[in-house]
Design an enzyme around this catalytic site. Structure first.
Site, PDB file in Angstrom:
ATOM      1  N   HIS A 189       7.129 -10.098   3.104  1.00  0.00           N
ATOM      2  CA  HIS A 189       7.094  -8.661   3.346  1.00  0.00           C
ATOM      3  C   HIS A 189       8.391  -8.016   2.889  1.00  0.00           C
ATOM      4  CE1 HIS A 189       6.421  -4.795   5.289  1.00  0.00           C
ATOM      5  NE2 HIS A 189       5.155  -5.171   5.453  1.00  0.00           N
ATOM      6  N   HIS A 190       8.254  -6.791   2.343  1.00  0.00           N
ATOM      7  CA  HIS A 190       9.413  -6.085   1.815  1.00  0.00           C
ATOM      8  C   HIS A 190      10.437  -5.761   2.899  1.00  0.00           C
ATOM      9  CE1 HIS A 190      11.618  -4.197  -1.262  1.00  0.00           C
ATOM     10  NE2 HIS A 190      10.643  -3.640  -1.924  1.00  0.00           N
ATOM     11  N   CYS A 191      10.022  -5.706   4.173  1.00  0.00           N
ATOM     12  CA  CYS A 191      10.994  -5.433   5.233  1.00  0.00           C
ATOM     13  C   CYS A 191      11.972  -6.591   5.388  1.00  0.00           C
ATOM     14  CB  CYS A 191      10.288  -5.145   6.560  1.00  0.00           C
ATOM     15  SG  CYS A 191       9.552  -6.591   7.363  1.00  0.00           S
TER      16      CYS A 191
END
Length: 475
Positions: free
Chosen positions: A147-149
């Site tokens: 995930h980009h987070c």
């Protein structure tokens, strides 16, 4: 529920507002998945499952983010935290799949589109490792999805490189601007704390730095906002996205790119964006649409990651906005304009202003910043047409369990009504372009990839004619 799972509390690390914004953007649209990743295609034979699981456990799980899950607070009273998952089960993360016959790139790319359109499970550490078999010529692949987070492109590539036998070796990341230059626009603003004396002391030390750059940054930020609200020309590239994705990739020689750089005194990014511009221009014409000066505006993420921040997993990026000159028919003139526009954007302070805004957002109570990001994510936008991001990779070929990695193809997400995203990655002697597109918007995604390759070919052919000429300025 995350709150009911047994977690081991250690040193708590909160998500920054920028990290959390990728969660908010995903929550604002049920059709998007904000996962990033890369495909590593390897020579055979495929290792057995036990060997793969053992390598994954020894290599990936040494990275803290790959062992951590999100802990969130009701009503956004605090920023989400990274906490150790005491019930970590590798079976949640190691997946296997096989491509359809004949096992060519088309079959691989269809599977990639399917894998990437699925959201990651937030009740576990937010990553997956897909082992893909059935490729032609006795090849197989590993797709790492996270995930980009968790990370920006550079940090994600370091996570992906952890699977290699030597940890990825030397990369091109040391050549990025932020790695070699101090970022004077970054300000250490005080984070919200329950200790009023600590907060006041931090605010006092930050105030002088804020005063030095805030006036110019605000002026630039206002200009950026004005640009964002100005819509691009109507085209089939603009509109909402659906759940399904298409993926394709182009691969060119770094030697060819370097030849063009030397011939016209430009950068690798300039050449890559010029080739992409060629492809977008061809796509508009192919679709019966007139390429206009404001047809394609791209968001260009810019790393602000210094060499000292190599080990930090979270997002350290800023951004620039640039119109691609799809209205220009001549390849060399397109390269000239791309070079000039990127140079002006770099010198305008866009990168510093965006970085300051992101840093300043961390200074606000998280409940406020989360609501602002959530509201902005739901607003319709018709200004940013595409995203183009460059992720440096390994300088030399690497191996996984003794098998040579033949190529690495990056994968970018799409969201916020951006229908096409292109990730660029260097690996050994190649420069690869991974194209993620909305399924209904881009049935011609393979032609977009071919257009990038032909765009570079046009520049290579032109570079061989003059002995050497400098790129001029945009007229």
């Amino acid at each position: 529920m995350v709150g009911l799972r047994r977690v081991r509390r250690s040193l708590v690390e909160h998500l920054t507002v920028l990290d959390a914004s990728f969660l908010e953007a995903e929550d604002s649209d049920p059709h998007v998945s904000l996962a990033i990743g890369a495909i590593s295609v390897m020579e055979g034979p495929l290792p057995d499952e036990d060997a793969l699981a053992s390598a994954l456990r020894k290599r990936m799980l040494t990275i803290p983010r790959c062992r951590q899950m999100l802990r969130t607070y009701p009503f956004d009273v605090g920023a989400p935290e990274w906490v150790e998952d005491a019930n970590l089960d590798l079976a949640h993360h190691l997946r296997r799949a096989a491509v359809a016959e004949p096992g060519d790139d088309h079959a691989l790319f269809r599977l990639v589109g399917y894998i990437m359109e699925r959201r990651l499970d937030r009740d576990h550490p937010m990553w997956e490792c897909w082992v893909i078999e059935g490729l032609a010529d006795n090849q197989w692949a590993i797709l790492i999805k996270l995930h980009h987070c968790m990370a920006d492109g550079i940090a994600a590539m370091q996570v992906i490189s952890a699977m290699s036998d030597d940890g990825g070796g030397d990369t091109f990341a040391s050549q990025i601007r932020a790695a070699t230059e101090p970022d004077r626009a970054r300000i250490a603003l005080p984070r919200l704390t329950l200790d009023p004396l600590a907060w006041i002391q931090g605010a006092w030390h930050a105030s002088n730095a804020v005063a030095n750059v805030s006036a110019r940054a605000i002026d630039v930020a206002v200009g950026v906002v004005r640009g964002v609200v100005r819509p691009a020309a109507a085209s089939s590239f603009i509109g909402s996205v659906n759940t399904m994705r298409r993926y394709s990739a182009a691969r060119v020689s770094l030697d060819d790119v370097t030849q063009v750089c030397h011939a016209y005194d430009v950068t690798i990014n300039d050449v890559a964006l010029a080739a992409i511009t060629d492809s977008y221009r061809a796509a508009l014409i192919r679709r019966g649409e007139q390429p206009k000066p404001n047809s394609v505006r791209t968001l260009v993420p810019v790393s602000v990651r210094s060499n000292d921040a190599v080990g930090q997993a979270h997002n350290l990026v800023s951004a620039m906005l640039v119109y691609l000159p799809v209205d220009e028919a001549d390849p060399v003139k397109r390269l000239t304009i791309v070079h000039t526009r990127l140079s002006k954007a770099k010198g305008s302070g866009q990168r510093q202003a965006a970085s300051l805004i992101a840093t300043g957002a961390d200074y606000l109570p998280f409940a406020v910043s989360a609501r602002v990001v959530r509201a902005l994510a739901r607003l319709p936008q018709r200004s940013v047409v595409t995203v183009t991001t460059n992720v440096p990779g390994a300088r030399q070929p690497v191996r996984v369990l003794g098998r040579k990695v033949l190529r690495v193809l990056p994968i970018a997400p799409i969201a916020l009504q951006v229908r096409i995203g292109i990730a660029i990655s260097s690996y050994a002697s190649d420069l690869s372009f991974g194209i993620t597109a909305d399924y209904d918007t881009a049935p011609d995604v393979d032609q977009l990839a071919e257009g990038i390759e032909s765009g570079l070919a046009h520049l290579v052919a032109s570079s061989k004619r003059p002995p050497r000429s400098s790129v001029g300025t945009e007229g």
